[in-house]
Motif scaffolding. Structure first.
Motif, short mmCIF file in Angstrom:
data_model
loop_
_atom_site.label_atom_id
_atom_site.label_comp_id
_atom_site.label_asym_id
_atom_site.label_seq_id
_atom_site.Cartn_x
_atom_site.Cartn_y
_atom_site.Cartn_z
N CYS A 287 0.81 -1.22 0.00
CA CYS A 287 0.00 0.00 0.00
C CYS A 287 0.85 1.27 0.00
O CYS A 287 0.44 2.30 -0.56
N HIS B 232 -0.54 4.89 -0.49
CA HIS B 232 -1.23 5.38 0.73
C HIS B 232 -0.32 5.30 1.93
O HIS B 232 0.56 4.45 1.99
N ALA C 104 -0.37 11.89 5.56
CA ALA C 104 -0.75 11.82 4.15
C ALA C 104 -0.86 13.22 3.58
O ALA C 104 -0.92 14.21 4.32
N TRP D 83 -3.27 9.91 0.67
CA TRP D 83 -2.36 9.81 -0.48
C TRP D 83 -0.91 10.05 -0.08
O TRP D 83 -0.60 10.95 0.70
#
Ligand code: HEC
Ligand code: HEC
Ligand code: HEC
Ligand code: HEC
Ligand code: HEC
Length: 209
Positions: free
Chosen positions: A47, A51, A56, A65
């Protein structure tokens, strides 16, 4: 939409989800083209290149993101026979182009500056004039087919329920994830949302053309 319709619709969706999840071939990102965990640059994680649970980039319209974004301006598809005009790719496509336009290294995530370019066919470049248009309005009027061509009716407890094609729109527009599921949920080559056998993927939007 009336409340009871929504209620039956959500039950229908539950039924469909149950039906699919009991199906053995239901895809997983692990082992797919988007499983980078066997490549050293991914730090062995699946991931993480896309992510992160913390810190993020909250300016990006995709959950938690973690990948550096491209600032490219794209050359767009244009055609005299199209009813709609393509716009710059929307947020849902930009997260794909963060790796696939070839301007940002695939290992530029988590604030690191990487050096590995995507290369090969997976590099769609910044010239999108030779690709199926994205950033285009989904206009039902262009379809010219009966509703049930694309929205087959299923019956649940004697209630007729309209189903939806597996090709979603994003802010009412066709974007890269309209045709591809980055998580390989459909377990098909090239991460597509419906089979290309008989061009079925295309019929979801182009009807019986
Ligand atoms: C190659 C990039 C990429 C990788 C790798 C990736 N994702 Fe995603 N993910 C996306 C994008 C793009 C979206 C938003 C668009 C969408 O929902 O289709 C998203 C959306 C999500 C969402 C919210 C919407 C949904 O589909 O449920 C969750 C939760 C999620 N990802 C979890 C994960 C987890 C957990 C992993 C690792 C097992 C993972 N993703 C790996 C790109 C990726
Ligand atoms: C973290 C960078 C990254 C992001 C973000 C990303 N991809 Fe990818 N994608 C890759 C890499 C790397 C490959 C594997 C390329 C290869 O096999 O050479 C790949 C493979 C693919 C493939 C399969 C290519 C093939 O040869 O069949 C498709 C389709 C694809 N990506 C579409 C998307 C879409 C659509 C999105 C956005 C929803 C997206 N990708 C987001 C890095 C990314
Ligand atoms: C050529 C295929 C096609 C035809 C014909 C078609 N649809 Fe759709 N429809 C779609 C697709 C694809 C979506 C987007 C699916 C999604 O958002 O999950 C959609 C979405 C919808 C939605 C959700 C809201 C929206 O606009 O995104 C409604 C409501 C809808 N269609 C009703 C109809 C009705 C009523 C007819 C007949 C007059 C019709 N559709 C004909 C393919 C079609
Ligand atoms: C209208 C549907 C559709 C849209 C929109 C779309 N793709 Fe694709 N894409 C496909 C299909 C179908 C294939 C597989 C082609 C084949 O079977 O030869 C594919 C293949 C790919 C591949 C594999 C390399 C190749 O050329 O075969 C990549 C990478 C890719 N798409 C990325 C993207 C990105 C990034 C976007 C958004 C800019 C995007 N796609 C938008 C349908 C679409
Ligand atoms: C998610 C919905 C969607 C899917 C799936 C889809 N398309 Fe499209 N496509 C559109 C829309 C909307 C347009 C713009 C139509 C218009 O305005 O006339 C378009 C435009 C096109 C055009 C350009 C038409 C022109 O006049 O220049 C071609 C060709 C095309 N699509 C072929 C395909 C093929 C082949 C596939 C399957 C690989 C496919 N499409 C899958 C929605 C879709």
């Amino acid at each position: 939409m009336k409340d009871y319709t929504l209620w039956t619709l959500s039950w229908a969706i539950c039924a469909i989800v149950l039906l699919f999840s009991s199906h053995g071939a239901w895809g997983l990102i692990a082992g797919s083209e988007h499983d980078f965990s066997t490549h050293a640059w991914s730090e062995g994680e699946i991931c993480l290149p896309c992510h992160t649970p913390h810190n993020a980039d909250s300016n990006i319209d995709a959950p938690l993101w973690n990948h550096e974004m491209s600032t490219a301006i794209y050359t767009l598809y244009s055609s005299p026979t199209m009813d709609v005009i393509a716009d710059q790719p929307g947020a849902a496509s930009k997260v794909c182009l963060a790796c696939h336009d070839g301007t940002i290294s695939i290992d530029s995530f988590g604030g690191m500056s990487g050096s590995i370019s995507i290369g090969g066919n997976a590099d769609v470049g910044t010239n999108l004039a030779d690709d199926h248009p994205v950033g285009i309005d989904w206009n039902h009027q262009t379809a010219g087919s009966a509703c049930t061509t694309c929205h087959p009716i299923i019956w649940v407890d004697s209630v007729a329920i309209m189903t939806f094609p597996p090709t979603p729109m994003f802010n009412g527009k066709v974007e890269c994830p309209s045709c591809h599921d980055p998580h390989n949920g459909f377990d098909l080559p090239h991460l597509v949302r419906d089979t290309m056998a008989g061009s079925q993927l295309c019929f979801n939007c182009h009807g019986d053309k």
